[in-house]
Design an enzyme around this catalytic site. Structure first.
Site, short mmCIF file in Angstrom:
data_model
loop_
_atom_site.label_atom_id
_atom_site.label_comp_id
_atom_site.label_asym_id
_atom_site.label_seq_id
_atom_site.Cartn_x
_atom_site.Cartn_y
_atom_site.Cartn_z
CE LYS A 78 -4.01 -1.74 2.57
NZ LYS A 78 -4.99 -1.55 1.50
NE ARG A 90 -10.89 -9.76 -2.16
CZ ARG A 90 -11.19 -8.87 -3.11
NH1 ARG A 90 -11.52 -9.27 -4.32
NH2 ARG A 90 -11.19 -7.58 -2.84
N1 BES Z 1 -8.26 -3.68 4.29
C1 BES Z 1 -8.34 -3.27 2.94
C2 BES Z 1 -9.61 -2.50 2.62
C3 BES Z 1 -9.66 -1.08 3.11
C4 BES Z 1 -8.90 -0.11 2.51
C5 BES Z 1 -10.51 -0.73 4.12
C6 BES Z 1 -8.99 1.20 2.94
C7 BES Z 1 -10.61 0.58 4.54
C8 BES Z 1 -9.84 1.54 3.95
C9 BES Z 1 -8.32 -4.50 2.02
O1 BES Z 1 -7.57 -5.56 2.46
C10 BES Z 1 -7.77 -4.05 0.72
O2 BES Z 1 -6.64 -3.67 0.71
N2 BES Z 1 -8.57 -4.09 -0.33
C11 BES Z 1 -8.15 -3.67 -1.61
C12 BES Z 1 -8.68 -4.64 -2.61
C13 BES Z 1 -8.13 -4.47 -3.99
C14 BES Z 1 -6.66 -4.81 -4.01
C15 BES Z 1 -8.90 -5.34 -4.94
C16 BES Z 1 -8.70 -2.27 -1.85
O3 BES Z 1 -9.82 -2.00 -1.42
O4 BES Z 1 -7.99 -1.46 -2.42
MN MN Z 2 -5.54 -5.36 1.87
#
Ligand code: BES
Ligand code: MN
Ligand code: ZN
Length: 495
Positions: A276, A350
């Protein structure tokens, strides 16, 4: 904090501060009128002077009001009388609590006197209790000197004599939910070097001891034996060992099929090798809020001694980049046997949930609800007000939506049509773990649905509701109120 119900004369209430309601247009509630008359019109005079109009959430403190035992009177605006709802009651209570002068240790509320459509005294009192506890929450910051509790100690709620019994039960219900919410906030707010998978396991054991739940905390070896290749794929990049927490509250009839709650417990989500960006990454300590909401809900149902069978399942680990970490392109074999091509290691929630859903099958549940800070896309779709709700069963979806309305912890249903499923197609495995940018929260739910075919299932995406960012950064304790209300409703039906 101590709550009590009183039905005597409000002017005789021994309290540091008596809270009275004023509607827009300087219109007093019945109790406020009564006190105003006793106090030689002191309240109407203050209002006439233009100090307060009655706008929702506005407040004014008065001292030494004649013929009133309380040492202060706090006027709080209730907004337009014709528009008054439980939501306004909650907002007014919150404003009143925030406006209490520092020296106030006890407060008396009269605000539940106003009739609200589709509400009753029990509901109004429970909301008041939950709101007061929420508004006096002090963050469990890790400081050399432990932060002091909020000074408010005693809360009295003024009701009619005929309402006394329902109000007292409602205090108990409201406090139970409030305690669950508080635990969920506390766990979310803890730093990720303290709140590890091992720590969450210890908290589950502590809860089990306090309330008589059955508990198991499975370690890596046991998780391997179960064949949870997907969950372990995420966990493998971190030095923190993963845990699978299983809690059971068996207070329903022996043959009653349990409700299963499955919570995402990523104690820190760096994204893994699909790292990230750095800004606000600290907030990914909240990626275990689904797990925390399961623990909070267990606390609430333990407090309520709810006559229902409930199972809590929490897969918990870190998502870290390292020499051992999962790589884009890796193919994992889930406990269900279905294989997954990992195209983005940041879509890890997931991957841990799918194995927990398969594990839920062994309990032959009447319903499974998973709770997860799953997608940023859900925040883009719905913002920060409702949680996203996805379900393979319309009746279950309605139960959860209704529980959300009743508890003011709302969810909004999202589609999960067959058409979206093909976005998960993979050339190298049964499915990919991402479905592209379009409808990101929906394809995440579609992924989970492939592991939830054997039961009625719903998924709550709490990415936008589990915590607040910015100056008020902190866990919200959502959706404990929704979940507890849903379970309370189920217990009622089972009777
Ligand atoms: N934990 C995150 C989702 C999230 C991001 C919650 C920001 C709250 C604020 C999750 O694990 C994630 O990183 N999801 C990705 C999925 C994508 C790679 C398909 C996302 O939402 O960017
Ligand atoms: Mn994630
Ligand atoms: Zn995550």
């Amino acid at each position: 904090m101590e709550f009590s119900i009183k039905s005597g004369n409000p002017e005789k209430l021994r309290t540091d501060c008596l809270v009275l309601g004023v509607f827009e247009g300087r219109k007093l509630t019945d109790t406020a009128k009564h006190i105003d008359t006793l106090a030689d019109k002191a309240i109407s005079q203050v209002l006439k002077s233009g100090d307060m109009e009655g706008k929702l959430g506005s407040t004014l403190v008065m001292h030494q009001v004649q013929n009133v035992t309380a040492s202060r009177v706090l006027l709080v605006g209730l907004g337009k009388a014709t528009e008054y709802t439980e939501r306004h009651l909650r907002q007014a209570v919150r404003a009143a609590v925030k406006a209490l002068p520092k020296g106030v240790q006890s407060v008396g509320f009269t605000l539940t006197e106003v009739a609200i459509k589709k509400s009753d005294i029990a509901s109004k009192v429970a909301h008041l209790v939950e709101t007061v506890v929420d508004a006096t929450y002090v963050v469990n910051a890790v400081k050399e000197k432990k932060p002091e509790d909020h000074p408010l100690e005693k809360v009295t709620i003024q009701v009619e004599k005929t309402e006394q019994a329902s109000a007292e039960q409602a205090v108990k219900d409201g406090q139970s939910i409030a305690k669950g919410v508080r635990l969920t906030k506390d766990l979310g707010n803890l730093p990720p070097n303290i709140c590890t998978p091992t720590y969450l396991g210890e908290q589950a054991k502590k809860l089990a001891k306090d309330y008589g739940f059955k508990v198991e905390v499975l370690d890596k070896g046991q998780i391997e034996k179960l064949g949870m290749g997907s969950f372990l794929g995420v966990a493998q990049g971190s030095l923190e060992p993963p845990k699978l927490i299983v809690l059971q509250h068996n207070k329903g009839k022996k043959n009653q099929k349990p409700v299963a709650l499955v919570g995402k417990g990523i104690t820190f989500d760096t994204g893994g090798i699909s790292l990230k960006p750095g800004s606000d990454m600290d907030e990914m300590k909240y990626d275990m809020c689904g797990a925390a909401s399961v623990l909070g809900t267990f606390k609430a149902i333990g407090e309520l001694d709810l006559p229902l069978n409930v199972v809590g399942i929490i897969p918990t680990c870190d998502n870290m980049p390292s020499g051992n970490a999962l790589k884009p392109g890796d193919v994992l074999t889930s406990m269900s046997g279905q294989t997954i091509e990992v195209l983005n290691t940041d879509a890890e929630g997931r991957l841990i949930l799918c194995d927990a859903l398969t594990y839920a099958e062994r309990f032959e549940p009447s319903a499974v609800v998973d709770i997860a800070t799953l997608t940023g896309a859900c925040v883009i779709a719905l913002g920060h007000h409702p949680s996203g709700l996805f379900s393979n069963n319309d009746d279950l979806a309605k139960e959860l939506l209704d529980a959300g309305e009743k508890s003011h912890d709302r969810a909004w249903r999202m589609p999960m049509w067959e058409e979206y499923q093909s976005q998960l197609d993979s050339n190298f495995a049964d499915m990919a773990n991402i479905g592209g940018r379009a409808g990101g929260s929906i394809t995440a739910a579609c992924f989970l649905s492939r592991f939830a075919k054997k039961f009625d299932w719903a998924h709550l995406d709490i990415a936008g509701t589990a915590w607040k960012s910015g100056k008020e950064k902190g866990g919200t304790g959502r959706p404990v109120a929704l979940l507890t209300t849903f379970l309370m409703q189920r217990a009622k039906q089972a009777k």
